[in-house]
Design a protein around this motif. Sequence first.
Motif, mmCIF file in Angstrom:
data_model
loop_
_atom_site.group_PDB
_atom_site.id
_atom_site.type_symbol
_atom_site.label_atom_id
_atom_site.label_comp_id
_atom_site.label_asym_id
_atom_site.label_seq_id
_atom_site.Cartn_x
_atom_site.Cartn_y
_atom_site.Cartn_z
ATOM 1 N N PRO A 11 3.025 -2.845 2.902
ATOM 2 C CA PRO A 11 2.720 -2.816 1.467
ATOM 3 C C PRO A 11 1.438 -2.051 1.156
ATOM 4 O O PRO A 11 1.215 -1.671 0.013
ATOM 5 N N ARG A 12 0.597 -1.848 2.162
ATOM 6 C CA ARG A 12 -0.706 -1.209 1.896
ATOM 7 C C ARG A 12 -0.590 0.296 2.151
ATOM 8 O O ARG A 12 -0.250 0.727 3.243
ATOM 9 N N LYS A 13 -0.916 1.050 1.093
ATOM 10 C CA LYS A 13 -0.657 2.498 1.164
ATOM 11 C C LYS A 13 -1.791 3.303 1.760
ATOM 12 O O LYS A 13 -1.693 4.520 1.867
ATOM 13 N N ASN A 14 -2.891 2.640 2.096
ATOM 14 C CA ASN A 14 -3.998 3.423 2.653
ATOM 15 C C ASN A 14 -4.630 2.711 3.844
ATOM 16 O O ASN A 14 -5.806 2.892 4.118
ATOM 17 N N TRP A 15 -3.815 1.884 4.494
ATOM 18 C CA TRP A 15 -4.375 1.132 5.612
ATOM 19 C C TRP A 15 -3.819 1.624 6.937
ATOM 20 O O TRP A 15 -3.467 2.788 7.066
ATOM 21 N N ASN A 16 -3.769 0.730 7.914
ATOM 22 C CA ASN A 16 -3.482 1.166 9.283
ATOM 23 C C ASN A 16 -2.140 1.871 9.422
ATOM 24 O O ASN A 16 -2.053 2.976 9.964
ATOM 25 N N PRO A 89 3.838 -2.851 10.020
ATOM 26 C CA PRO A 89 2.927 -3.840 10.619
ATOM 27 C C PRO A 89 3.767 -4.974 11.197
ATOM 28 O O PRO A 89 4.929 -5.142 10.792
ATOM 29 N N ILE A 90 3.186 -5.744 12.098
ATOM 30 C CA ILE A 90 3.870 -6.953 12.562
ATOM 31 C C ILE A 90 3.473 -8.087 11.627
ATOM 32 O O ILE A 90 2.279 -8.337 11.400
ATOM 33 N N TYR A 91 4.468 -8.722 11.048
ATOM 34 C CA TYR A 91 4.266 -9.889 10.183
ATOM 35 C C TYR A 91 5.008 -11.060 10.828
ATOM 36 O O TYR A 91 6.232 -10.987 11.019
ATOM 37 N N CYS A 92 4.278 -12.134 11.125
ATOM 38 C CA CYS A 92 4.906 -13.336 11.690
ATOM 39 C C CYS A 92 5.818 -12.972 12.861
ATOM 40 O O CYS A 92 6.991 -13.356 12.901
ATOM 41 N N SER A 93 5.275 -12.182 13.777
ATOM 42 C CA SER A 93 5.938 -11.833 15.037
ATOM 43 C C SER A 93 7.161 -10.933 14.900
ATOM 44 O O SER A 93 8.048 -10.953 15.760
ATOM 45 N N TYR A 131 4.199 0.848 15.287
ATOM 46 C CA TYR A 131 3.903 -0.568 15.057
ATOM 47 C C TYR A 131 2.391 -0.759 15.003
ATOM 48 O O TYR A 131 1.678 -0.238 15.866
ATOM 49 N N THR A 132 1.916 -1.501 13.999
ATOM 50 C CA THR A 132 0.495 -1.857 13.977
ATOM 51 C C THR A 132 0.394 -3.374 13.925
ATOM 52 O O THR A 132 1.249 -4.034 13.330
ATOM 53 N N MET A 133 -0.631 -3.909 14.580
ATOM 54 C CA MET A 133 -0.722 -5.388 14.632
ATOM 55 C C MET A 133 -2.142 -5.844 14.923
ATOM 56 O O MET A 133 -2.958 -5.077 15.469
ATOM 57 N N TYR A 171 -7.924 -3.350 12.219
ATOM 58 C CA TYR A 171 -8.916 -3.849 11.260
ATOM 59 C C TYR A 171 -8.159 -4.296 10.023
ATOM 60 O O TYR A 171 -7.454 -3.515 9.399
ATOM 61 N N GLN A 172 -8.320 -5.575 9.644
ATOM 62 C CA GLN A 172 -7.416 -6.151 8.642
ATOM 63 C C GLN A 172 -8.026 -6.301 7.250
ATOM 64 O O GLN A 172 -7.296 -6.270 6.257
ATOM 65 N N PHE A 173 -9.339 -6.497 7.183
ATOM 66 C CA PHE A 173 -9.995 -6.736 5.874
ATOM 67 C C PHE A 173 -11.079 -5.687 5.647
ATOM 68 O O PHE A 173 -11.750 -5.286 6.597
HETATM 69 C C1 LIG Z 1 1.822 -11.901 6.348
HETATM 70 C C2 LIG Z 1 1.155 -11.338 7.569
HETATM 71 C C3 LIG Z 1 1.587 -11.730 8.817
HETATM 72 C C4 LIG Z 1 1.019 -11.178 9.977
HETATM 73 N N1 LIG Z 1 1.503 -11.557 11.191
HETATM 74 C C5 LIG Z 1 1.015 -10.967 12.316
HETATM 75 C C6 LIG Z 1 1.547 -11.292 13.593
HETATM 76 O O1 LIG Z 1 2.456 -12.107 13.729
HETATM 77 N N2 LIG Z 1 1.024 -10.666 14.668
HETATM 78 C C7 LIG Z 1 0.014 -9.725 14.569
HETATM 79 O O2 LIG Z 1 -0.408 -9.194 15.590
HETATM 80 N N3 LIG Z 1 -0.500 -9.388 13.360
HETATM 81 C C8 LIG Z 1 -0.024 -9.977 12.243
HETATM 82 N N4 LIG Z 1 -0.525 -9.615 11.010
HETATM 83 C C9 LIG Z 1 -1.551 -8.541 10.940
HETATM 84 C C10 LIG Z 1 -0.978 -7.161 10.654
HETATM 85 O O3 LIG Z 1 0.150 -6.874 11.441
HETATM 86 C C11 LIG Z 1 -1.997 -6.063 10.950
HETATM 87 O O4 LIG Z 1 -3.200 -6.323 10.295
HETATM 88 C C12 LIG Z 1 -1.431 -4.719 10.554
HETATM 89 O O5 LIG Z 1 -2.125 -3.685 11.193
HETATM 90 C C13 LIG Z 1 -1.475 -4.524 9.046
HETATM 91 O O6 LIG Z 1 -0.981 -3.269 8.706
HETATM 92 P P1 LIG Z 1 -1.545 -2.498 7.399
HETATM 93 O O7 LIG Z 1 -3.011 -2.285 7.648
HETATM 94 O O8 LIG Z 1 -0.784 -1.231 7.360
HETATM 95 O O9 LIG Z 1 -1.289 -3.367 6.238
HETATM 96 C C14 LIG Z 1 -0.006 -10.191 9.855
HETATM 97 C C15 LIG Z 1 -0.454 -9.811 8.562
HETATM 98 C C16 LIG Z 1 0.114 -10.385 7.430
HETATM 99 C C17 LIG Z 1 -0.359 -9.944 6.056
#
Ligand SMILES: Cc1cc2nc3c(=O)[nH]c(=O)nc-3n(C[C@H](O)[C@H](O)[C@H](O)COP(=O)(O)O)c2cc1C
Length: 216
Positions: A11-16, A89-93, A131-133, A171-173
């Motif tokens: 959903p983030r258009k300027n992130w990882n 990104p990985i969300y909830c595995s 994949y980013t996580m 980096y998430q925040f």
């Molecule tokens: C709802 C949600 C669930 C997430 N679940 C995981 C997860 O299960 N494992 C993980 O490594 N990171 C998890 N993350 C972190 C994101 O995968 C990570 O920050 C990613 O790089 C975000 O991509 P973006 O910067 O393009 O938004 C989660 C983030 C969110 C918002």
Amino acid sequence: MKKVIIVNGSPRKNWNTAKMCESFANGVKEADGEAEIINLYDVDFKGCRSCFACKLKNGKNYGKCAYPDGLTPILEKISASDGLVVASPIYCSDVTGVTRCFIERLTFPFFEYKEGYPSIAPKKLKTAMIYTMNVSETLSNQMYPDMFDKTEFMITTVFEKPVRIFAYDTYQFADYDKYVVEVFDKNEKLKQKEQQFPKDLQKAFEAGKNMIESIR
Ligand SMILES: Cc1cc2nc3c(=O)[nH]c(=O)nc-3n(C[C@H](O)[C@H](O)[C@H](O)COP(=O)(O)O)c2cc1C
């Protein structure tokens, strides 16, 4: 000119994930290809509705997703392209729900219910997954031993096996001090962002270049 469609499932258009997509696109352009990034969260669509028009005997939409919505022109564009990148990104595995919905709609119509499940995709597209996580590479290997294979199963079946590009420990925040984050060390995260992430972007760039070179 060879064209690559890059689908950003974040959903983030300027992130990882978006930055990895841009870097891949720059690699494509460096090799004289054309790249288009599609932000899936801007597209008005849902997952497969199980209408089975794509499997109907003598149906006019056999092998095509017939459900008309925002994804329809994108699916057509992908069928006419030479390469496809799916980034999430990985969300909830897992990959994001929106990315999964997209994979259903794209691949299921090309997957024939016949002996050996042959693909009727118009082209055997070159593919890549980004994949980013949040977790480290070590943790990712422990926590998600077969998730990437499962995510890619349908893509591999109907197109070519994807090349994988990862960005771990992202980096998430924008400001770690504003959020409740006790489990991640902000200095370690910053170090990763400044030292490792540029290398991940470079890998995406090289993969973009390689995709165009492998199509030629
Ligand atoms: C709802 C949600 C669930 C997430 N679940 C995981 C997860 O299960 N494992 C993980 O490594 N990171 C998890 N993350 C972190 C994101 O995968 C990570 O920050 C990613 O790089 C975000 O991509 P973006 O910067 O393009 O938004 C989660 C983030 C969110 C918002």
